[in-house]
Design an enzyme around this catalytic site. Sequence first.
Site, short mmCIF file in Angstrom:
data_model
loop_
_atom_site.label_atom_id
_atom_site.label_comp_id
_atom_site.label_asym_id
_atom_site.label_seq_id
_atom_site.Cartn_x
_atom_site.Cartn_y
_atom_site.Cartn_z
N ASN A 195 -3.29 -12.42 6.96
CA ASN A 195 -4.05 -11.38 6.24
C ASN A 195 -3.94 -11.52 4.73
OD1 ASN A 195 -1.31 -10.55 7.21
ND2 ASN A 195 -1.64 -8.88 5.78
N SER B 118 2.25 -6.16 5.95
CA SER B 118 2.07 -6.81 4.64
C SER B 118 0.73 -6.44 4.01
CB SER B 118 2.20 -8.33 4.76
OG SER B 118 1.33 -8.81 5.76
N GLY B 119 -0.25 -6.02 4.81
CA GLY B 119 -1.54 -5.57 4.27
C GLY B 119 -1.40 -4.35 3.38
N ARG C 176 -17.49 -3.35 -2.98
CA ARG C 176 -18.00 -4.09 -1.82
C ARG C 176 -19.38 -3.64 -1.35
NH1 ARG C 176 -12.36 -3.64 1.27
NH2 ARG C 176 -11.27 -5.30 0.15
N VAL D 12 -0.60 -10.09 -2.99
CA VAL D 12 -1.82 -10.91 -2.98
C VAL D 12 -1.86 -11.82 -4.21
CG1 VAL D 12 -4.35 -10.85 -3.01
CG2 VAL D 12 -3.09 -9.20 -1.62
N ARG E 265 -2.10 -0.08 12.90
CA ARG E 265 -0.99 -0.74 12.21
C ARG E 265 0.12 -0.98 13.23
NH1 ARG E 265 -1.78 -2.96 7.48
NH2 ARG E 265 -2.52 -1.01 6.56
N THR F 114 1.74 -10.06 -10.11
CA THR F 114 3.09 -9.81 -9.59
C THR F 114 3.07 -9.26 -8.16
OG1 THR F 114 2.98 -7.66 -10.65
CG2 THR F 114 4.16 -9.40 -11.85
N CYS G 232 -9.68 -7.60 4.68
CA CYS G 232 -9.02 -8.65 5.50
C CYS G 232 -9.49 -8.65 6.95
CB CYS G 232 -7.51 -8.45 5.44
SG CYS G 232 -7.01 -6.72 5.54
N HIS H 234 -2.79 -10.48 10.98
CA HIS H 234 -3.57 -9.47 11.70
C HIS H 234 -4.12 -10.11 12.98
CE1 HIS H 234 -3.22 -6.97 8.25
NE2 HIS H 234 -4.47 -6.90 7.86
P1 NAP Z 1 1.13 -4.91 -4.45
O1 NAP Z 1 2.05 -5.93 -3.89
O2 NAP Z 1 1.55 -3.49 -4.51
O3 NAP Z 1 0.67 -5.40 -5.94
C1 NAP Z 1 -0.10 -4.62 -6.82
C2 NAP Z 1 -0.40 -5.38 -8.08
O4 NAP Z 1 -1.26 -4.58 -8.92
C3 NAP Z 1 0.84 -5.71 -8.89
O5 NAP Z 1 0.68 -6.95 -9.53
C4 NAP Z 1 0.84 -4.60 -9.93
O6 NAP Z 1 1.52 -4.92 -11.12
C5 NAP Z 1 -0.65 -4.50 -10.22
N1 NAP Z 1 -0.97 -3.25 -10.91
C6 NAP Z 1 -0.69 -2.00 -10.50
N2 NAP Z 1 -1.08 -1.12 -11.45
C7 NAP Z 1 -1.58 -1.83 -12.47
C8 NAP Z 1 -2.12 -1.52 -13.75
N3 NAP Z 1 -2.23 -0.25 -14.15
N4 NAP Z 1 -2.54 -2.53 -14.54
C9 NAP Z 1 -2.42 -3.80 -14.15
N5 NAP Z 1 -1.92 -4.17 -12.96
C10 NAP Z 1 -1.51 -3.19 -12.13
O7 NAP Z 1 -0.24 -4.89 -3.63
P2 NAP Z 1 -0.99 -6.10 -2.91
O8 NAP Z 1 -0.65 -6.06 -1.47
O9 NAP Z 1 -0.82 -7.35 -3.69
O10 NAP Z 1 -2.50 -5.60 -3.05
C11 NAP Z 1 -3.13 -5.44 -4.32
C12 NAP Z 1 -4.57 -5.02 -4.11
O11 NAP Z 1 -5.28 -6.09 -3.49
C13 NAP Z 1 -4.78 -3.83 -3.15
O12 NAP Z 1 -4.62 -2.60 -3.80
C14 NAP Z 1 -6.17 -4.08 -2.65
O13 NAP Z 1 -7.13 -3.51 -3.52
C15 NAP Z 1 -6.26 -5.57 -2.64
N6 NAP Z 1 -6.03 -6.10 -1.28
C16 NAP Z 1 -7.10 -6.53 -0.60
C17 NAP Z 1 -6.97 -7.02 0.66
C18 NAP Z 1 -8.17 -7.45 1.41
O14 NAP Z 1 -8.28 -7.11 2.56
N7 NAP Z 1 -9.07 -8.19 0.82
C19 NAP Z 1 -5.73 -7.07 1.28
C20 NAP Z 1 -4.62 -6.63 0.58
C21 NAP Z 1 -4.80 -6.13 -0.72
P3 NAP Z 1 3.04 -4.39 -11.36
O15 NAP Z 1 3.93 -5.31 -10.57
O16 NAP Z 1 3.21 -4.54 -12.82
O17 NAP Z 1 3.09 -2.97 -10.88
C1 3JM Z 2 -6.34 -3.29 1.23
O1 3JM Z 2 -6.48 1.02 -4.87
C2 3JM Z 2 -6.02 1.02 -3.74
O2 3JM Z 2 -5.34 1.94 -3.31
C3 3JM Z 2 -6.32 -0.19 -2.87
C4 3JM Z 2 -5.93 0.00 -1.47
C5 3JM Z 2 -6.13 -1.20 -0.57
C6 3JM Z 2 -7.40 -1.71 -0.25
C7 3JM Z 2 -8.62 -1.20 -0.92
O3 3JM Z 2 -9.14 -0.16 -0.48
O4 3JM Z 2 -9.05 -1.84 -1.88
C8 3JM Z 2 -5.00 -1.76 0.01
C9 3JM Z 2 -5.10 -2.81 0.91
C10 3JM Z 2 -7.49 -2.76 0.66
C11 3JM Z 2 -8.80 -3.31 1.05
O5 3JM Z 2 -8.89 -4.53 1.16
O6 3JM Z 2 -9.78 -2.59 1.28
#
Ligand code: NAP
Ligand code: 3JM
Length: 341
Positions: free
Chosen positions: A320, A164-165, A103, A18, A240, A15, A134, A247
């Site tokens: 990103n 959006s990140g 990582r 990402v 930011r 949901t 990213c 990005h």
């Molecule tokens: P987001 O829009 O806030 O989405 C968070 C997702 O995690 C939602 O689907 C949420 O579900 C789910 N979640 C939260 N708590 C949970 C739980 N207890 N059990 C199961 N699912 C749970 O955040 P986002 O921007 O998509 O980013 C999500 C994660 O992807 C980040 O925290 C980070 O680790 C990673 N990320 C990585 C990069 C990268 O650079 N590679 C970039 C951005 C993000 P609900 O809707 O039910 O709350």
């Molecule tokens: C990008 O659990 C968290 O708070 C995740 C935070 C987060 C991360 C991370 O550290 O995994 C948000 C956005 C990243 C990332 O890619 O490192």
Amino acid sequence: MAKKASYNVAVAGATGAVGGAMLETLARRRFPVNELRLLASAHSVGKKLSFQGQELAVQEMTKDSFAGIDIALFSAGASRSLEFAPAAAAAGAVVVDNSSAFRMDPEIPLVVPEVNPHAIAQYQRRGIIANPNCSTIQMLVALKPIHDAVGIKRIVVSTYQAVSGTGAKAIAELEQQIRAWAAGEPMESKVYPHQIAFNCLPQIDSFLDNGYTKEEMKMVNETVKMFEDPEIKVTATTVRVPVFYGHSEAVNVETKKKITAAQVKALLAKAPGVKLVDDPAHSVYPLAIDCAGRFETLVGRIREDETIENGINLWVVADNILKGAALNAVQIAEVLIRDYL
Ligand code: NAP
Ligand code: 3JM
């Protein structure tokens, strides 16, 4: 063993920003999906998401969510990855994890398919593959051809990162601040420590004892791991900016051997995953507003650093949420099914 015609895929964090991009990317790239299992927190149970014209119900992620899954794409935050990814791997799924949780674990490969696809083979140790940050991903897509040609000694990078990140709440915060400014009303800052509209915040993630942010040290450590070169020096300032998607990065590299700007352009014009956008005479260069929805990393403003013997400057822009997260994870899954599963 005969290859499967299609695979059971779970998306953990379906949901989220990402997760949604993962569903779109699986469809856009015609990934051979058999069952698609959508996982999120308990509060999303009952929600439906559409995939290739079908409505699918979201399920609560538990340690029992992964039976029969071949590939689990995780983007539900680092603490959820630490809690649930080992259970998914134990159930027989290969996990591709988008968080920072694994990582730097030496037993877990950290992969950008254009950079180090061979590392994917190491997934067999723990059943987990990590997707880099990213900012690191797009920088290394642009630098890999230069590193292969002449060797990179040192990288100095400054980033201009989209809200959006940070996720959906940060997108809403920037929009609210811009609307409030236009209406002459007070702005609220909840996600970021300061106003983000009309501002630049030299802080992404939290600060460490050395004065750098965690985001800056992700760029340093992940680059060393993926270029498999402990000698490579990286220093980063991550900022930011009030941009919704995309990005941008100003990257300065010092190389071991001389390479001209023309040679870099020729290398990048044929590099996988790169689109050369470099015609300064016509004000053509990569722009954040042009990269949304695109799979390529855009590179331009390529010029020699005239202050050192062997130096190049570049401007690197990518979506990103796609190359920085969802697309890179799906590309890893594509290599997995092509070569391993
Ligand atoms: P987001 O829009 O806030 O989405 C968070 C997702 O995690 C939602 O689907 C949420 O579900 C789910 N979640 C939260 N708590 C949970 C739980 N207890 N059990 C199961 N699912 C749970 O955040 P986002 O921007 O998509 O980013 C999500 C994660 O992807 C980040 O925290 C980070 O680790 C990673 N990320 C990585 C990069 C990268 O650079 N590679 C970039 C951005 C993000 P609900 O809707 O039910 O709350
Ligand atoms: C990008 O659990 C968290 O708070 C995740 C935070 C987060 C991360 C991370 O550290 O995994 C948000 C956005 C990243 C990332 O890619 O490192």
